[in-house]
Motif scaffolding. Sequence first.
Motif, PDB file in Angstrom:
ATOM      1  N   TRP A 129     -25.948  27.090  24.941  1.00 41.26           N
ATOM      2  CA  TRP A 129     -25.964  28.478  24.474  1.00 41.26           C
ATOM      3  C   TRP A 129     -24.556  29.036  24.284  1.00 41.26           C
ATOM      4  O   TRP A 129     -24.378  30.207  23.970  1.00 41.26           O
ATOM      5  CB  TRP A 129     -26.772  29.346  25.426  1.00 41.26           C
ATOM      6  CG  TRP A 129     -28.263  29.119  25.310  1.00 41.26           C
ATOM      7  CD1 TRP A 129     -28.960  28.726  24.205  1.00 41.26           C
ATOM      8  CD2 TRP A 129     -29.231  29.272  26.347  1.00 41.26           C
ATOM      9  NE1 TRP A 129     -30.301  28.635  24.491  1.00 41.26           N
ATOM     10  CE2 TRP A 129     -30.499  28.961  25.802  1.00 41.26           C
ATOM     11  CE3 TRP A 129     -29.166  29.636  27.696  1.00 41.26           C
ATOM     12  CZ2 TRP A 129     -31.674  29.011  26.537  1.00 41.26           C
ATOM     13  CZ3 TRP A 129     -30.337  29.683  28.427  1.00 41.26           C
ATOM     14  CH2 TRP A 129     -31.585  29.374  27.848  1.00 41.26           C
ATOM     15  N   GLY A 130     -23.526  28.216  24.509  1.00 45.37           N
ATOM     16  CA  GLY A 130     -22.160  28.626  24.225  1.00 45.37           C
ATOM     17  C   GLY A 130     -21.424  29.322  25.360  1.00 45.37           C
ATOM     18  O   GLY A 130     -20.427  30.012  25.126  1.00 45.37           O
ATOM     19  N   TYR A 131     -21.865  29.114  26.627  1.00 44.84           N
ATOM     20  CA  TYR A 131     -21.258  29.821  27.756  1.00 44.84           C
ATOM     21  C   TYR A 131     -20.388  28.924  28.630  1.00 44.84           C
ATOM     22  O   TYR A 131     -20.052  29.297  29.756  1.00 44.84           O
ATOM     23  CB  TYR A 131     -22.331  30.491  28.617  1.00 44.84           C
ATOM     24  CG  TYR A 131     -23.322  31.308  27.809  1.00 44.84           C
ATOM     25  CD1 TYR A 131     -22.929  32.040  26.696  1.00 44.84           C
ATOM     26  CD2 TYR A 131     -24.655  31.331  28.159  1.00 44.84           C
ATOM     27  CE1 TYR A 131     -23.841  32.771  25.958  1.00 44.84           C
ATOM     28  CE2 TYR A 131     -25.574  32.065  27.423  1.00 44.84           C
ATOM     29  CZ  TYR A 131     -25.163  32.779  26.325  1.00 44.84           C
ATOM     30  OH  TYR A 131     -26.072  33.494  25.598  1.00 44.84           O
ATOM     31  N   GLU A 132     -20.058  27.740  28.146  1.00 48.14           N
ATOM     32  CA  GLU A 132     -19.094  26.839  28.779  1.00 48.14           C
ATOM     33  C   GLU A 132     -19.517  26.303  30.149  1.00 48.14           C
ATOM     34  O   GLU A 132     -18.724  25.684  30.838  1.00 48.14           O
ATOM     35  CB  GLU A 132     -17.728  27.516  28.906  1.00 48.14           C
ATOM     36  CG  GLU A 132     -17.144  27.957  27.587  1.00 48.14           C
ATOM     37  CD  GLU A 132     -15.835  28.703  27.755  1.00 48.14           C
ATOM     38  OE1 GLU A 132     -15.116  28.431  28.728  1.00 48.14           O
ATOM     39  OE2 GLU A 132     -15.544  29.560  26.905  1.00 48.14           O
ATOM     40  N   GLY A 133     -20.746  26.561  30.573  1.00 44.83           N
ATOM     41  CA  GLY A 133     -21.199  26.089  31.878  1.00 44.83           C
ATOM     42  C   GLY A 133     -21.335  27.178  32.920  1.00 44.83           C
ATOM     43  O   GLY A 133     -21.701  26.896  34.062  1.00 44.83           O
ATOM     44  N   TYR A 134     -21.050  28.421  32.571  1.00 40.10           N
ATOM     45  CA  TYR A 134     -21.210  29.518  33.536  1.00 40.10           C
ATOM     46  C   TYR A 134     -22.686  29.693  33.883  1.00 40.10           C
ATOM     47  O   TYR A 134     -23.530  29.883  33.001  1.00 40.10           O
ATOM     48  CB  TYR A 134     -20.666  30.833  32.981  1.00 40.10           C
ATOM     49  CG  TYR A 134     -19.177  30.956  33.035  1.00 40.10           C
ATOM     50  CD1 TYR A 134     -18.532  31.270  34.232  1.00 40.10           C
ATOM     51  CD2 TYR A 134     -18.404  30.756  31.895  1.00 40.10           C
ATOM     52  CE1 TYR A 134     -17.147  31.381  34.284  1.00 40.10           C
ATOM     53  CE2 TYR A 134     -17.025  30.872  31.948  1.00 40.10           C
ATOM     54  CZ  TYR A 134     -16.410  31.183  33.143  1.00 40.10           C
ATOM     55  OH  TYR A 134     -15.047  31.288  33.195  1.00 40.10           O
ATOM     56  N   VAL A 135     -22.966  29.618  35.182  1.00 43.73           N
ATOM     57  CA  VAL A 135     -24.326  29.777  35.704  1.00 43.73           C
ATOM     58  C   VAL A 135     -24.234  30.603  36.974  1.00 43.73           C
ATOM     59  O   VAL A 135     -23.357  30.368  37.801  1.00 43.73           O
ATOM     60  CB  VAL A 135     -24.974  28.408  36.045  1.00 43.73           C
ATOM     61  CG1 VAL A 135     -26.322  28.585  36.745  1.00 43.73           C
ATOM     62  CG2 VAL A 135     -25.123  27.546  34.798  1.00 43.73           C
TER      63      VAL A 135
END
Length: 184
Positions: A129-135
Amino acid sequence: MQYTETGCVNVWLDEIVPCLKDNETGEIKETAVFKIESRSFLDNFTEENGWGIDWNKIPKEIDVFALGLKDSGEIQGLVAVKNEPESKVVQLHWACTAPWNNKHLFGSQKYAGVGGHLFAIAVDMSIKWGYEGYVYGFALNKELLNHYIEVLGCFFVGIRHPYHFLLEPKSARKLLENYTYEWK
């Protein structure tokens, strides 16, 4: 306590293995991930039969994915993730191993590695989704929060929940490098 609306993460990470490991034989079992498209399918996964919550009550805007064995498709864990484009992050809304993999609640465990897989799926979706891995997520308790900090390198945030954690891209990518599941 039901967390179907707010979400809560209550899964332990036992071993970081590329696939799942059969604890009886030591055999490595290849895995596959698939999105649950039909909410009625989730009627089979209930708190009463050991799946933590009634999965059919997860809000509709939250995506649910299943981790299964590649050869049989047997589901070994479920994970719910929420796309939050305004914050550019994925919420790990809920994660649960199959009852036969939950040694903390049922005393034994068929396969090791499910918990790490479920976190990796959330990371994978964050990247897609394009968030670079931020969870981020809300751990059930302080013990689990500390477990995620120690094992995954999460950070304590504590803004929206007392056990609010964040997994940043560096640690997220490191986690994702360990898994070899296939998307179906």
